[in-house]
Design an enzyme around this catalytic site. Structure first.
Site, mmCIF file in Angstrom:
data_model
loop_
_atom_site.group_PDB
_atom_site.id
_atom_site.type_symbol
_atom_site.label_atom_id
_atom_site.label_comp_id
_atom_site.label_asym_id
_atom_site.label_seq_id
_atom_site.Cartn_x
_atom_site.Cartn_y
_atom_site.Cartn_z
ATOM 1 N N ASP A 1 0.807 -1.219 0.000
ATOM 2 C CA ASP A 1 0.000 0.000 0.000
ATOM 3 C C ASP A 1 0.840 1.270 0.000
ATOM 4 O OD1 ASP A 1 -2.061 -1.811 0.306
ATOM 5 O OD2 ASP A 1 -3.081 -0.639 1.856
ATOM 6 N N HIS B 1 3.403 -2.267 3.304
ATOM 7 C CA HIS B 1 3.497 -0.901 2.764
ATOM 8 C C HIS B 1 4.846 -0.698 2.074
ATOM 9 C CE1 HIS B 1 0.374 -0.553 5.877
ATOM 10 N NE2 HIS B 1 -0.115 0.428 5.146
HETATM 11 ZN ZN LIG Z 1 -2.637 3.134 3.025
#
Ligand SMILES: [Zn+2]
Length: 289
Positions: free
Chosen positions: A108, A255
């Site tokens: 992400d 992430h």
């Molecule tokens: Zn995010």
């Protein structure tokens, strides 16, 4: 354990109860995590090079104001990794597993030129396909990385234009404009890119954001395994968390942007030998049914 021996069996039950209590304490501890980023709710857009999407709210809302949802709605304002996955009633139907025995890794908040290329290289080394939930403004800034993601056979997920964790509380017109703008930035890089998944920043789902995503042809995507890599606990902890939590069908939240993500990059290299041995990994399909 010997099934016929009551003493042994009782000891086994005690062990199971203790394990269950420990598990509850763990879940409870994680449920408290979302409060932390709210104390950092000011001045988050001061440095455009360090957006820290995953740790902090966006600058869209009034500075320093907590942003609780209406009537008991989402109150978490920061990162994606919120422990919210334990609250199925908050998902509004968003997918949190692959629906098969396969495992899906999701990355992400990118793309980010510091980390996304490293993630791509590691995935390539292990011949693993994944899904990238990209932020629109980052896609606009780094079209080459969007192209690299697609060229490597990974799939894309819309993660909103500016990682607005309160997007779900805005008007449907604003939500639609935000998601559409993000898709346009992605398609400016890869014109025919399938974008069939949407992940709400912070996992702060609402009925309107789910509805608009679906109207735009995207399936809401949550997660089931969250190693809290946005807290940058170090590669060892991230890797251990993933390896112990994954099970068939898991969607793993990681992430590749939003702060110092070297720990995630390094953890990925540690976990892939194990994961590829135990599971079949997939990019979430570009044509979900
Ligand atoms: Zn995010």
């Amino acid at each position: 354990m010997t099934p016929g021996n009551p003493t042994v069996r009782a000891a086994g039950i005690v062990t199971l109860v203790a394990a269950a209590l420990l598990g509850s304490a763990y879940v409870l501890g994680r449920s408290l995590v979302p409060d932390q980023p709210q104390r950092q709710a000011t001045g988050v857009t001061a440095n455009a090079d360090e957006p820290h999407y995953a740790d902090q709210p966006t600058g869209d809302e009034p500075s320093g104001t907590p942003t609780p949802g209406p009537s008991g709605g989402p109150t978490e304002t920061g990162q994606d990794g919120s422990g919210r996955d334990a609250q199925g009633d908050q998902l509004f139907g968003a997918h949190s597993t692959t629906g098969t025995a396969r495992l899906a890794l999701t990355f992400d908040d990118g793309p980010d030129p510091r980390y996304t290329p490293q993630v791509l290289a590691t995935l390539r080394e292990f011949d693993v396909k994944a899904t990238f939930c990209v932020v629109g403004e980052n896609a606009q800034d780094h079209p080459d990385l969007i192209q690299a993601i697609v060229a490597d056979g990974h799939t894309l997920c819309n993660h909103s234009w500016h990682h607005d964790v309160t997007l779900g509380n805005r008007s449907t017109d604003m939500i639609r404009a935000d998601l559409s703008r993000t898709n346009e930035a992605i398609r400016a890089a890869v014109p025919d890119a399938p974008i069939v998944w949407y992940r709400q920043p912070g996992g702060a789902w609402t009925y309107p954001v789910v509805s608009v995503a679906q109207q735009l042809g995207m399936t809401p995507l949550h997660w089931s395994v969250d190693p809290s890599d946005w807290e940058a606990p170090g590669a060892g902890k991230i890797a251990a968390s993933v390896v112990t939590q994954v099970e068939p069908g898991s969607v793993v939240l990681l992430h590749d942007a939003g702060g110092d993500r070297q720990g995630t990059v390094d953890a990925l290299r540690r976990i892939l030998p194990d994961l590829t041995q135990r599971f079949e990994l997939e990019a979430l399909p570009a044509d979900p049914t």
